[in-house]
Each structure stands twice: as structure tokens, then as C-alpha cells.
Enzyme design. Structure first.
Site, PDB file in Angstrom:
ATOM      1  N   TYR A   1     -27.210  38.821 -10.313  1.00  0.00           N
ATOM      2  CA  TYR A   1     -27.591  40.269  -9.806  1.00  0.00           C
ATOM      3  C   TYR A   1     -29.333  40.477  -9.350  1.00  0.00           C
ATOM      4  O   TYR A   1     -29.354  41.173  -8.494  1.00  0.00           O
ATOM      5  CB  TYR A   1     -27.726  41.046 -11.138  1.00  0.00           C
TER       6      TYR A   1
ATOM      7  N   ASP B   1     -13.339  32.048 -17.782  1.00  0.00           N
ATOM      8  CA  ASP B   1     -11.990  32.204 -17.602  1.00  0.00           C
ATOM      9  C   ASP B   1     -11.141  32.043 -18.904  1.00  0.00           C
ATOM     10  O   ASP B   1     -10.345  32.962 -19.074  1.00  0.00           O
ATOM     11  CB  ASP B   1     -11.382  31.131 -16.364  1.00  0.00           C
TER      12      ASP B   1
ATOM     13  N   ASP C   1     -20.791  41.548 -17.445  1.00  0.00           N
ATOM     14  CA  ASP C   1     -20.297  42.857 -16.773  1.00  0.00           C
ATOM     15  C   ASP C   1     -18.780  42.636 -16.681  1.00  0.00           C
ATOM     16  O   ASP C   1     -18.070  43.599 -17.059  1.00  0.00           O
ATOM     17  CB  ASP C   1     -20.892  42.725 -15.127  1.00  0.00           C
TER      18      ASP C   1
ATOM     19  N   ASP D   1     -16.000  45.010 -19.601  1.00  0.00           N
ATOM     20  CA  ASP D   1     -14.937  45.948 -19.187  1.00  0.00           C
ATOM     21  C   ASP D   1     -13.386  45.667 -19.604  1.00  0.00           C
ATOM     22  O   ASP D   1     -12.648  46.632 -20.149  1.00  0.00           O
ATOM     23  CB  ASP D   1     -14.542  45.950 -17.371  1.00  0.00           C
TER      24      ASP D   1
ATOM     25  N   LYS E   1     -19.973  28.793 -17.417  1.00  0.00           N
ATOM     26  CA  LYS E   1     -18.994  28.068 -16.596  1.00  0.00           C
ATOM     27  C   LYS E   1     -19.540  26.606 -16.306  1.00  0.00           C
ATOM     28  O   LYS E   1     -19.843  26.333 -15.428  1.00  0.00           O
ATOM     29  CB  LYS E   1     -18.711  28.744 -15.114  1.00  0.00           C
TER      30      LYS E   1
HETATM   31  C1  IPM Z   1     -22.392  48.369 -15.566  1.00  0.00           C
HETATM   32  C2  IPM Z   1     -22.106  48.529 -14.128  1.00  0.00           C
HETATM   33  C3  IPM Z   1     -23.309  48.393 -13.343  1.00  0.00           C
HETATM   34  C4  IPM Z   1     -23.283  46.735 -13.346  1.00  0.00           C
HETATM   35  C5  IPM Z   1     -23.266  48.551 -12.048  1.00  0.00           C
HETATM   36  C6  IPM Z   1     -23.142  50.072 -11.734  1.00  0.00           C
HETATM   37  C7  IPM Z   1     -24.474  48.315 -11.044  1.00  0.00           C
HETATM   38  O1  IPM Z   1     -20.895  48.009 -13.857  1.00  0.00           O
HETATM   39  O2  IPM Z   1     -23.261  48.685 -16.215  1.00  0.00           O
HETATM   40  O3  IPM Z   1     -21.424  47.376 -16.213  1.00  0.00           O
HETATM   41  O4  IPM Z   1     -22.831  45.923 -12.444  1.00  0.00           O
HETATM   42  O5  IPM Z   1     -24.207  46.284 -14.307  1.00  0.00           O
HETATM   43 MG    MG Z   2     -19.650  46.843 -15.237  1.00  0.00          MG
END
Ligand code: IPM
Ligand code: MG
Length: 356
Positions: free
Chosen positions: A140, A223, A247, A251, A191
Site C-alpha cells: 500500500y 490462498d 484487506d 472482507d 505467501k
Molecule cells: C479497508 C478499505 C480501504 C483499504 C480502502 C477504502 C482504501 O478497503 O479499510 O479495508 O484498502 O484499506
Molecule cells: Mg477493505
């Protein structure tokens, strides 16, 4: 002394869900919580007014605060801006400038929502994972980065995955400390079979483990970790991983709990200062409709009380209030199922305040 909260609603549903959090904090103020709140602009809303997604005034406000409460940033409107001016840069800038390297993302399945998950109830019931994501390093932020034109005229995009030993060490220590207060298990995700940088990650995690041998440590390739999260998520207690892997995996873990609208997060620096935000985004498709789920943000307030404001008892009250409204059958659209009462963002916020 009165503690200061910087309130940064951001864009899209960020404004609606943070309004509910402010309502909740005001209710707690009336009950003796000694905090002050000040609002600032971040993301696309800040760009529209000041030309920057992270204005100097917002950064100052955040730096001087004991804790930052953030909604979400981003939206269609700003997608064609240069990447350096996009709303996301506001969020990334805050993380970097405040040194918020430790991102805690708990994925907890509320028993009341076992049916809301797309996975079978027996796979997810009782789920309680803590993802510890490194937040100020890795791909990042690595340099060099950009898009260049090669001699043959073809464009080439490039980013750099980079971690120094000290960055790996400090996030690993956080993961061990957290595991010690929970199930005493850490799974480090990398990884290492392909990327040298994460091979170093694995080696440094192993070195840190020598001083934390009371914790059970395992390693997993990313993975496989993605697959295991869906196959048998309850094998995990604490997961520690890089910025980008965290990240993605968070999710995935969020969806195990039924909705990404349920997951709070805390991002902490070395001084214990923190930023608190739901892990979901600004959801421009549903913004302004009063249908977003405010619970992730309300639970982020609970994390703020616990980690930055030393008010664990009030944090407990919020978490219990959330359970109570779920018991009452109240559901926003994202977690609604037949037989439940569908409520709006503001109704959900009011219900949590009433249940305090
Ligand atoms: C998160 C989001 C952020 C990230 C974005 C909005 C920059 O997806 O906080 O997970 O990638 O960290
Ligand atoms: Mg995110």
C-alpha cells in the site's frame, strides 16, 4: 480530563452511520461519559470543499484527538480523479500520518444472525476471529510506485511490496498480546513460497515467537487461508498478516458473520491513540436512503471506548445493547430475513440508544 474525539463522517453512507454514532455518544455523555466531539472533513467531501482529501485542518484535529471516529470514504463522483487526490488517499494518509500500524478487525457471529450468513449455521456458529492487519506498510505504501511508459511505448504499472524487520516485529507482538487475552492461538498468513518479502515475514514471526512460546503459532499461505476461512473458519483465533492480505481476508471474514455491515475495527499506533471505523466502505449505491446498517459503526464506538478512552464498562453496554436489538428482531436490510422487523438506519440507531 475531557477526552477529545475527532469525528470524520467522510462520504456516502459514512455520514448517515456516523450520525447514529454521534447520537449514541451523546446518550453516553448524558450518562457521564466525559468526552468532547469535533467534526472534520475527509475523503471526497473534503476534496470538494478544500481540493484535498485530507486537509491540514483535519490532520491537525486527528493528531490532537485521543481518538478518531471515521465513517467511510469514496464514491463514483471522485473515481476519475488522479489517484493522489482520491478519497481513499484521505484515509490512507490518516493511517500513515498517525502511525496507525495495528488494525484490529474482529469477526464475530452474533447467534441471532446465524441465518444471515451464506454459510451453513454449523460452520459459522460461535465464530470469533480477530484479524490483526498491518496497516502502514507493505504494498500500500511501498516505493517506487506508479505507471510508466516503456521504450516500446507500452505502459507498465508497478508497486513495491516492502516490509522491514521492525515493522513485522511490532505487528506480530500486537497479535501475540491479543491472543494471550483470547484463545492463545496465532496464525500468520503470508505467501512465503513465492514472495521474498513475506518469507522474511515468516522468519521474523518465528523469531518473535521465541519470546511468546505460551502462544500456539501456525503459518498459512494466503490462498489456503482464504479457502480455510470459508471451509472451516472456527479453526482460527487470531490471524496476523500484511496490509493487502489483511484487506482481502477481512472482507471474506466479514461475510461469514452475515454482513459486512456488522464489523467494526480499531487502528492503533504505538501511543495507544486510535482510529475507529466500520470495515465496510461508503456504499454509494445506497447512500442517502437511510437503509445502511449502522451497527458496525456503533460497535466501533464500543472499541473506541475500550481501547482509547478507558471506558470498558460503557463498551460492554453498547455491545449488550446491540445484542438486545437483535434479540428484539430488528434488522436493517442487509441482515433482514423473513419474520424479522425491517428497520432504517435511524430506527436502528434509536433502538440501540434505547437499549443502553
Ligand atoms: C479497508 C478499505 C480501504 C483499504 C480502502 C477504502 C482504501 O478497503 O479499510 O479495508 O484498502 O484499506
Ligand atoms: Mg477493505
Amino acid at each position: 480530563m475531557t477526552k477529545k474525539i475527532a469525528v470524520l463522517p467522510g462520504d456516502g453512507i459514512g455520514k448517515e452511520i456516523v450520525a447514529e454514532a454521534v447520537k449514541l455518544i451523546k446518550a453516553l455523555q448524558a450518562d457521564g461519559l466525559d468526552v468532547s466531539m469535533e467534526e472534520g472533513l475527509v475523503g471526497g467531501s473534503a476534496y470538494d470543499v478544500t481540493g484535498s482529501p485530507l486537509p491540514e485542518a483535519t490532520l491537525k484535529l486527528a493528531r490532537e484527538a485521543d481518538a478518531v471516529l471515521l465513517g467511510a470514504v469514496g464514491g463514483y463522483k471522485w473515481e476519475s480523479l488522479d489517484i493522489s487526490l482520491r478519497p481513499e488517499k484521505g484515509l490512507l494518509g490518516l493511517r500513515k500520518e498517525l502511525g496507525l500500524f495495528a488494525n484490529l478487525r474482529p469477526a464475530i457471529l452474533y447467534p441471532q444472525l446465524a441465518d444471515a450468513s451464506t454459510l451453513k449455521p454449523e460452520v459459522v456458529s460461535g465464530l470469533n476471529i480477530m484479524i490483526v492487519r498491518e496497516l502502514t506498510g507493505g504494498i500500500y505504501f511501498g516505493q517506487p510506485r506508479g505507471v510508466r511508459t516503456l521504450e516500446n511505448g507500452e505502459r507498465q504499472g508497478y508497486n513495491t511490496l516492502v516490509y522491514s524487520e521492525s515493522e513485522i516485529k511490532r505487528i506480530t507482538e500486537v497479535a501475540f498480546d491479543i491472543a494471550r487475552k483470547r484463545g492463545k492461538k496465532v496464525c500468520s498468513v503470508d505467501k512465503a513460497n513465492v514472495l521474498e518479502c513475506t518469507e522474511l515475514w515468516r522468519n521474523v514471526v518465528n523469531e518473535c515467537h521465541k519470546g511468546n512460546s505460551d502462544i500456539e503459532l501456525s503459518h498459512m499461505y494466503v490462498d489456503n487461508a482464504a479457502m480455510q476461512l470459508v471451509r472451516a473458519p472456527k479453526q482460527f483465533d487470531v490471524m496476523v498478516t500484511t496490509n493487502m492480505f489483511g484487506d482481502i481476508l477481512s472482507d471474506c471474514a466479514a461475510m461469514l458473520t452475515g454482513s459486512i455491515g456488522m464489523l467494526p475495527s480499531a487502528s492503533l499506533n504505538e501511543k495507544g491513540q486510535g482510529m475507529y471505523e466500520p470495515i465496510h466502505g461508503s456504499a454509494p449505491d445506497i447512500a442517502g436512503k437511510n437503509i445502511a446498517n449502522p451497527l458496525a459503526t456503533l460497535l466501533s464506538v464500543a472499541m473506541m471506548l475500550r481501547y482509547s478512552l478507558d471506558e470498558a464498562a460503557m463498551a460492554d453496554r453498547i455491545e449488550k445493547a446491540v445484542e438486545k436489538v437483535l434479540d428484539q428482531g430488528l434488522r436493517t436490510a442487509d441482515i433482514w430475513s423473513t419474520g424479522m422487523k425491517k428497520v432504517s438506519t435511524t430506527e436502528m440507531g434509536d433502538a440501540v440508544v434505547a437499549a443502553l
